[in-house]
Design a protein around this motif. Structure first.
Motif, PDB file in Angstrom:
ATOM      1  N   GLY A 125     111.321  -9.434   1.888  1.00  0.00           N
ATOM      2  CA  GLY A 125     109.824  -8.321   2.288  1.00  0.00           C
ATOM      3  C   GLY A 125     108.764  -8.401   0.278  1.00  0.00           C
ATOM      4  O   GLY A 125     107.944  -8.562   0.640  1.00  0.00           O
ATOM      5  N   CYS A 126     110.259  -8.407   0.012  1.00  0.00           N
ATOM      6  CA  CYS A 126     108.427  -8.809  -1.309  1.00  0.00           C
ATOM      7  C   CYS A 126     108.500 -10.100  -1.912  1.00  0.00           C
ATOM      8  O   CYS A 126     107.550 -10.368  -2.090  1.00  0.00           O
ATOM      9  N   GLY A 127     108.966 -10.830  -1.147  1.00  0.00           N
ATOM     10  CA  GLY A 127     108.901 -12.508  -0.866  1.00  0.00           C
ATOM     11  C   GLY A 127     108.941 -13.023  -1.681  1.00  0.00           C
ATOM     12  O   GLY A 127     109.663 -13.162  -2.662  1.00  0.00           O
ATOM     13  N   GLY A 128     109.055 -14.473  -2.706  1.00  0.00           N
ATOM     14  CA  GLY A 128     109.898 -15.456  -2.892  1.00  0.00           C
ATOM     15  C   GLY A 128     109.772 -15.273  -4.280  1.00  0.00           C
ATOM     16  O   GLY A 128     110.409 -15.818  -4.396  1.00  0.00           O
ATOM     17  N   ALA A 129     108.536 -14.695  -4.927  1.00  0.00           N
ATOM     18  CA  ALA A 129     108.216 -15.123  -6.559  1.00  0.00           C
ATOM     19  C   ALA A 129     109.670 -14.447  -7.309  1.00  0.00           C
ATOM     20  O   ALA A 129     110.230 -14.526  -7.965  1.00  0.00           O
ATOM     21  N   LEU A 130     109.872 -12.865  -6.623  1.00  0.00           N
ATOM     22  CA  LEU A 130     111.030 -12.206  -6.800  1.00  0.00           C
ATOM     23  C   LEU A 130     112.599 -12.459  -7.084  1.00  0.00           C
ATOM     24  O   LEU A 130     113.367 -12.837  -6.887  1.00  0.00           O
ATOM     25  N   LYS A 131     112.731 -13.343  -5.492  1.00  0.00           N
ATOM     26  CA  LYS A 131     113.323 -14.152  -4.956  1.00  0.00           C
ATOM     27  C   LYS A 131     113.439 -14.987  -6.397  1.00  0.00           C
ATOM     28  O   LYS A 131     114.746 -15.218  -7.211  1.00  0.00           O
ATOM     29  N   ALA A 132     112.916 -15.639  -6.941  1.00  0.00           N
ATOM     30  CA  ALA A 132     112.872 -16.909  -7.840  1.00  0.00           C
ATOM     31  C   ALA A 132     113.525 -15.569  -9.091  1.00  0.00           C
ATOM     32  O   ALA A 132     114.186 -16.757 -10.027  1.00  0.00           O
ATOM     33  N   PHE A 133     112.878 -15.510  -9.659  1.00  0.00           N
ATOM     34  CA  PHE A 133     113.049 -14.300 -10.672  1.00  0.00           C
ATOM     35  C   PHE A 133     114.645 -14.686 -11.065  1.00  0.00           C
ATOM     36  O   PHE A 133     114.816 -14.122 -11.641  1.00  0.00           O
ATOM     37  N   LEU A 134     114.764 -13.332 -10.222  1.00  0.00           N
ATOM     38  CA  LEU A 134     116.558 -13.136 -10.137  1.00  0.00           C
ATOM     39  C   LEU A 134     117.547 -14.287  -9.889  1.00  0.00           C
ATOM     40  O   LEU A 134     118.203 -14.154 -10.894  1.00  0.00           O
ATOM     41  N   GLN A 135     117.284 -15.886  -9.681  1.00  0.00           N
ATOM     42  CA  GLN A 135     118.130 -16.551  -9.654  1.00  0.00           C
ATOM     43  C   GLN A 135     117.546 -16.865 -11.093  1.00  0.00           C
ATOM     44  O   GLN A 135     118.889 -17.032 -11.839  1.00  0.00           O
ATOM     45  N   SER A 136     116.453 -16.847 -11.807  1.00  0.00           N
ATOM     46  CA  SER A 136     116.635 -17.477 -12.733  1.00  0.00           C
ATOM     47  C   SER A 136     116.922 -16.203 -14.494  1.00  0.00           C
ATOM     48  O   SER A 136     117.445 -16.603 -15.199  1.00  0.00           O
ATOM     49  N   GLU A 137     117.264 -15.292 -13.739  1.00  0.00           N
ATOM     50  CA  GLU A 137     117.829 -13.944 -14.381  1.00  0.00           C
ATOM     51  C   GLU A 137     119.202 -14.005 -14.248  1.00  0.00           C
ATOM     52  O   GLU A 137     119.976 -12.815 -14.884  1.00  0.00           O
ATOM     53  N   ALA A 138     119.830 -15.167 -13.077  1.00  0.00           N
ATOM     54  CA  ALA A 138     121.270 -14.794 -13.160  1.00  0.00           C
ATOM     55  C   ALA A 138     121.698 -13.597 -12.426  1.00  0.00           C
ATOM     56  O   ALA A 138     122.737 -13.049 -12.908  1.00  0.00           O
ATOM     57  N   ALA A 139     121.034 -13.418 -11.816  1.00  0.00           N
ATOM     58  CA  ALA A 139     121.728 -11.612 -11.066  1.00  0.00           C
ATOM     59  C   ALA A 139     123.131 -11.540 -11.084  1.00  0.00           C
ATOM     60  O   ALA A 139     123.729 -12.413 -10.190  1.00  0.00           O
ATOM     61  N   GLY A 140     123.746 -10.502 -10.830  1.00  0.00           N
ATOM     62  CA  GLY A 140     124.944 -10.647 -10.252  1.00  0.00           C
ATOM     63  C   GLY A 140     124.619 -10.099  -8.709  1.00  0.00           C
ATOM     64  O   GLY A 140     123.782  -9.416  -8.525  1.00  0.00           O
TER      65      GLY A 140
END
Length: 351
Positions: free
Chosen positions: A64-79
């Motif tokens: 729901g928050c969109g692809g930009a947030l998902k890409a951000f989490l991937q770049s941050e290497a979220a646990g």
């Protein structure tokens, strides 16, 4: 020092509100965050795979928050904490996310329901008193054929803390996802929730209760993509605004080509307790299929004058009346929570 980067989250599927600037929301997120420890309480048998990147099949799950947030989490290497279940037993998984002052949390939760399986998951987000910082939790759900996923998410933020709760779910034939959102804390809360009803006769239901007060903000985006035949969706929101609170609710039901004989309903009921609150509501239906039924609406009002007068004449102060009404609205949704332990704890905390 971390650098803030601007992202646009909670986008409407189609940009219909340009002149009011309500199509999406801009947020500044600092880089350099990390996963917060997840307090896990399991009942029954769950398969867990934690610490690694999200499993490949979940990469395509929209949120729901969109692809930009998902890409951000991937770049941050979220646990990532991944949980799998393949049976129909009434087992509950409780996940606690607690944020201390200065936290920059980055977490991904993966929930995989096997064919005809039942998942009941509680995610409890809380921040310590007077904490500042940001917490981001993204929950990705895949519901296989005939499965049922029940997801309960609870917000207990504090003034000065920002929480982003991003959810995406895919439903196969006959699968169902039920979401309950209880927002009773302060701070700035962003909620994005998208359900992709791919399979025939798949379904989605969301029940939302919120109270926003003080200078706090709540920004929500619920999207249901109805793609399969005879799909069914329902989004119901019940809220209270007081003091100088701000709330934006976006609700979209999108009937895609091929979703014949599908039904979608969405509604929001908002009670305004003070004159200085800001309420924005966008109910939206998109349709590319003829044989469907879609309904949406919003009710926005103030405390009934007759009821207020009746209670005040019996010695109940106006402020206490407002508290009673707000608590009653929250309780009506809390009582729907299937996990008895969580339900009783929330009802007890409001007594």
């Amino acid at each position: 020092m971390s650098d803030d980067r601007k992202f646009f989250i909670n986008p409407l599927p189609t940009r219909t509100w340009n002149h009011l600037r309500m199509n999406e929301t801009a947020v500044d997120l600092p880089s350099g965050g990390c996963a917060v420890p997840v307090q896990t309480e399991r009942e029954g048998s769950w398969i867990e795979q934690s610490g690694a990147a999200e499993p490949a099949p979940f990469a395509a799950v929209q949120t729901g928050c969109g692809g930009a947030l998902k890409a951000f989490l991937q770049s941050e290497a979220a646990g990532t904490n991944a949980f799998f279940k393949n049976d129909r037993t009434e087992d509950v998984l409780r996940l606690g996310f607690h944020y201390t002052d200065g936290a920059q949390g980055r977490n991904v939760v993966v929930l995989d329901a096997g064919e005809d399986a039942l998942l009941t998951v509680v995610e409890d987000f809380s921040a310590e008193e007077k904490a500042s910082g940001t917490g981001i939790v993204q929950t990705l759900v895949r519901a296989a054929k005939g499965s049922l996923v029940r997801l309960i998410q609870i917000h207990r933020g504090t003034d000065g803390f920002m929480l982003i709760n991003d959810t995406g779910a895919e439903c196969a034939d006959g699968a169902r996802v039920e979401v309950i959102h209880v927002i009773q804390g302060g701070g700035t809360n962003y909620i994005g929730c998208l359900a992709d009803l791919i399979g025939d006769r798949s379904s989605f239901a969301a029940d939302i209760a919120y109270t926003v007060c003080g200078e706090n903000r709540l920004d929500m985006n619920y999207v249901v993509l109805q793609k399969g035949r005879k799909t069914d969706s329902r989004v119901d929101a019940l809220g209270v605004l007081r003091d100088h609170a701000f709330k934006l609710f976006r609700g979209t039901i999108d009937f895609k080509n091929g979703s014949c004989e599908s039904v979608g309903n969405e509604k929001e009921n908002v009670l305004l307790l003070d004159e200085d609150v800001v309420n924005q509501t966008i109910p939206l239906i998109l349709c590319a299929e003829e044989d469907v039924e879609g309904n949406h609406g919003a009710t926005i009002g103030e405390l009934d004058a007759d009821t207020l007068f009746y209670l005040e004449t019996r010695g109940i102060p106006r402020e206490e009346v407002s508290e009673m009404v707000a608590r009653g609205r929250m309780d009506s949704v809390i009582r729907m929570i299937p996990d008895e332990k969580t339900r009783n704890a929330l009802l007890g905390s409001e007594s």
